[in-house]
Write an enzyme that holds these catalytic residues in place. Structure first.
Site, PDB file in Angstrom:
ATOM      1  CE1 TYR A 185     -34.533 -82.378  38.050  1.00  0.00           C
ATOM      2  CE2 TYR A 185     -34.272 -84.742  37.633  1.00  0.00           C
ATOM      3  CZ  TYR A 185     -35.144 -83.643  38.120  1.00  0.00           C
ATOM      4  OH  TYR A 185     -36.657 -83.931  38.095  1.00  0.00           O
ATOM      5  CB  SER A 242     -36.707 -86.846  39.718  1.00  0.00           C
ATOM      6  OG  SER A 242     -36.684 -87.411  38.626  1.00  0.00           O
TER       7      SER A 242
HETATM    8  P1  NDP Z   1     -42.453 -77.381  34.786  1.00  0.00           P
HETATM    9  O1  NDP Z   1     -41.166 -76.677  33.969  1.00  0.00           O
HETATM   10  O2  NDP Z   1     -43.717 -77.285  33.767  1.00  0.00           O
HETATM   11  O3  NDP Z   1     -42.604 -76.683  36.168  1.00  0.00           O
HETATM   12  C1  NDP Z   1     -41.686 -76.334  37.046  1.00  0.00           C
HETATM   13  C2  NDP Z   1     -42.369 -75.294  37.846  1.00  0.00           C
HETATM   14  O4  NDP Z   1     -41.206 -74.831  38.933  1.00  0.00           O
HETATM   15  C3  NDP Z   1     -43.029 -74.103  37.141  1.00  0.00           C
HETATM   16  O5  NDP Z   1     -44.126 -73.721  37.736  1.00  0.00           O
HETATM   17  C4  NDP Z   1     -41.713 -72.914  37.546  1.00  0.00           C
HETATM   18  O6  NDP Z   1     -42.362 -71.697  37.520  1.00  0.00           O
HETATM   19  C5  NDP Z   1     -41.392 -73.376  38.906  1.00  0.00           C
HETATM   20  N1  NDP Z   1     -39.918 -72.855  39.320  1.00  0.00           N
HETATM   21  C6  NDP Z   1     -38.716 -72.945  38.839  1.00  0.00           C
HETATM   22  N2  NDP Z   1     -37.962 -72.302  39.305  1.00  0.00           N
HETATM   23  C7  NDP Z   1     -38.421 -71.640  40.253  1.00  0.00           C
HETATM   24  C8  NDP Z   1     -37.948 -70.864  41.321  1.00  0.00           C
HETATM   25  N3  NDP Z   1     -36.871 -70.516  41.424  1.00  0.00           N
HETATM   26  N4  NDP Z   1     -38.996 -70.420  42.380  1.00  0.00           N
HETATM   27  C9  NDP Z   1     -40.320 -70.719  42.188  1.00  0.00           C
HETATM   28  N5  NDP Z   1     -40.819 -71.637  41.330  1.00  0.00           N
HETATM   29  C10 NDP Z   1     -39.910 -71.957  40.399  1.00  0.00           C
HETATM   30  O7  NDP Z   1     -41.936 -78.847  35.067  1.00  0.00           O
HETATM   31  P2  NDP Z   1     -42.700 -79.886  35.965  1.00  0.00           P
HETATM   32  O8  NDP Z   1     -43.790 -79.788  36.257  1.00  0.00           O
HETATM   33  O9  NDP Z   1     -42.294 -81.356  35.356  1.00  0.00           O
HETATM   34  O10 NDP Z   1     -41.867 -79.740  37.218  1.00  0.00           O
HETATM   35  C11 NDP Z   1     -42.431 -80.101  38.493  1.00  0.00           C
HETATM   36  C12 NDP Z   1     -41.590 -80.684  39.404  1.00  0.00           C
HETATM   37  O11 NDP Z   1     -41.628 -82.128  38.890  1.00  0.00           O
HETATM   38  C13 NDP Z   1     -39.971 -80.279  39.496  1.00  0.00           C
HETATM   39  O12 NDP Z   1     -39.502 -80.612  40.742  1.00  0.00           O
HETATM   40  C14 NDP Z   1     -39.320 -81.490  38.630  1.00  0.00           C
HETATM   41  O13 NDP Z   1     -37.917 -81.887  38.887  1.00  0.00           O
HETATM   42  C15 NDP Z   1     -40.243 -82.714  38.970  1.00  0.00           C
HETATM   43  N6  NDP Z   1     -40.266 -83.812  38.198  1.00  0.00           N
HETATM   44  C16 NDP Z   1     -40.674 -83.471  36.642  1.00  0.00           C
HETATM   45  C17 NDP Z   1     -40.650 -84.636  35.808  1.00  0.00           C
HETATM   46  C18 NDP Z   1     -40.976 -84.685  34.426  1.00  0.00           C
HETATM   47  O14 NDP Z   1     -40.804 -85.825  33.641  1.00  0.00           O
HETATM   48  N7  NDP Z   1     -41.760 -83.620  33.940  1.00  0.00           N
HETATM   49  C19 NDP Z   1     -40.155 -86.139  36.235  1.00  0.00           C
HETATM   50  C20 NDP Z   1     -39.776 -86.284  37.804  1.00  0.00           C
HETATM   51  C21 NDP Z   1     -39.582 -85.044  38.534  1.00  0.00           C
HETATM   52  P3  NDP Z   1     -41.662 -70.506  37.035  1.00  0.00           P
HETATM   53  O15 NDP Z   1     -40.912 -70.439  36.031  1.00  0.00           O
HETATM   54  O16 NDP Z   1     -42.946 -69.619  36.966  1.00  0.00           O
HETATM   55  O17 NDP Z   1     -40.959 -69.852  38.482  1.00  0.00           O
END
Ligand code: NDP
Length: 247
Positions: free
Chosen positions: A154, A141
């Site tokens: 975070y 991030s």
């Molecule tokens: P979303 O919330 O849309 O996606 C997060 C994903 O992580 C979901 O598919 C969720 O699936 C999965 N997830 C969460 N917990 C678990 C777990 N315990 N096991 C397996 N899967 C898990 O957000 P983003 O697409 O934005 O996030 C993706 C990545 O991008 C993250 O690492 C986030 O920190 C990073 N990021 C995002 C930014 C943004 O602005 N959006 C900026 C910088 C980094 P489910 O709940 O079905 O398990």
């Protein structure tokens, strides 16, 4: 070998960046193996990819559980007969000031954002080392290279994976195992990530920022595609991705 025909495991594939990346890579001929906790979302995504002519499979996976992550990686090999890339992307961002002491959320972030990535690394490393080929792409991030109030824990998990990826790259170069790493530092991307914030003050600030400047996760999908698409001798290892409107 480019994106086409590569076997790519993606965690956090049920929404946001993971979902967008799965669709793009599959449309470019990759075989994608999708993991997350919400089965319905994964099933729908696999159906969509297949309907568009792509190849995909899924397994419900909680990245906190090393055995489940290993199971997802094993599924890639049993379904598609190979393993080329893991995209460690699952994450949560329950931002809050440290003084609010959301200790359970701190632990959840460590378990998902850091231990989850380590579980992914451990699951692929024996195969990558043996075959002397593989790529580990990880979503850090912008909070993994800069400090922000509200992002104490975070950011700590995201700084940690930055170090991890760079050390894997260096050790692989020393050991001659040809493992490439790519680390992503996205800024505001409109996904479901803000749903994980329980601290109302933190959420308000983030909602305002994302409403004003956020861009779609396709931006990150294109970067992942670019990193995977490089020739084997080229390791493009770090990407910072901002919305043009974000200061
Ligand atoms: P979303 O919330 O849309 O996606 C997060 C994903 O992580 C979901 O598919 C969720 O699936 C999965 N997830 C969460 N917990 C678990 C777990 N315990 N096991 C397996 N899967 C898990 O957000 P983003 O697409 O934005 O996030 C993706 C990545 O991008 C993250 O690492 C986030 O920190 C990073 N990021 C995002 C930014 C943004 O602005 N959006 C900026 C910088 C980094 P489910 O709940 O079905 O398990």
């Amino acid at each position: 070998m480019t994106v086409k025909d590569k076997v790519v495991v993606i965690t956090g594939a049920s929404s946001g960046i993971g979902e967008a990346t799965a669709k793009l890579l599959a449309s470019n001929g990759a075989k994608v193996v999708l993991g997350a906790r919400r089965e319905e979302r994964l099933q729908t995504l696999v159906d969509e990819i297949k309907a568009a002519g792509g190849q995909a499979t899924y397994q419900v996976t909680d990245v906190r559980d090393a055995a489940e992550v290993q199971g997802l990686v094993d599924l890639a090999q049993s379904t598609f007969g190979g393993l080329d890339v893991i995209f460690n992307n699952a994450g949560i961002m329950p931002s809050s000031p440290i003084s609010a002491l959301h200790v359970q959320e701190w632990n959840d972030m460590i378990d998902i954002n850091l231990r989850g990535v380590l579980n992914g690394v451990a699951a692929v490393m024996p195969t990558f080392t043996k075959q002397k080929h593989g790529q580990i792409v990880t979503t850090s991030s912008i909070a993994g290279i800069k400090s922000f109030p509200g992002s104490g824990v975070y950011g700590a998990t995201k700084f940690a994976v930055r170090n991890l990826m760079e050390v894997i790259r260096m050790e692989s170069a020393q050991e001659g195992t040809n493992i490439r790493t790519a680390t992503l530092y996205p800024a505001a991307i409109n996904t479901e990530l803000l749903h994980t914030i329980t601290n109302q003050e933190a959420k308000q600030g983030m909602d305002q920022l994302y409403d004003a400047v956020g861009i779609t996760p396709d931006a990150i999908a294109r970067v992942v595609n670019f990193a995977i698409d490089q020739p084997a001798e080229v390791n493009v290892n770090e990407f910072t991705i901002y919305p043009t409107k974000q200061a």
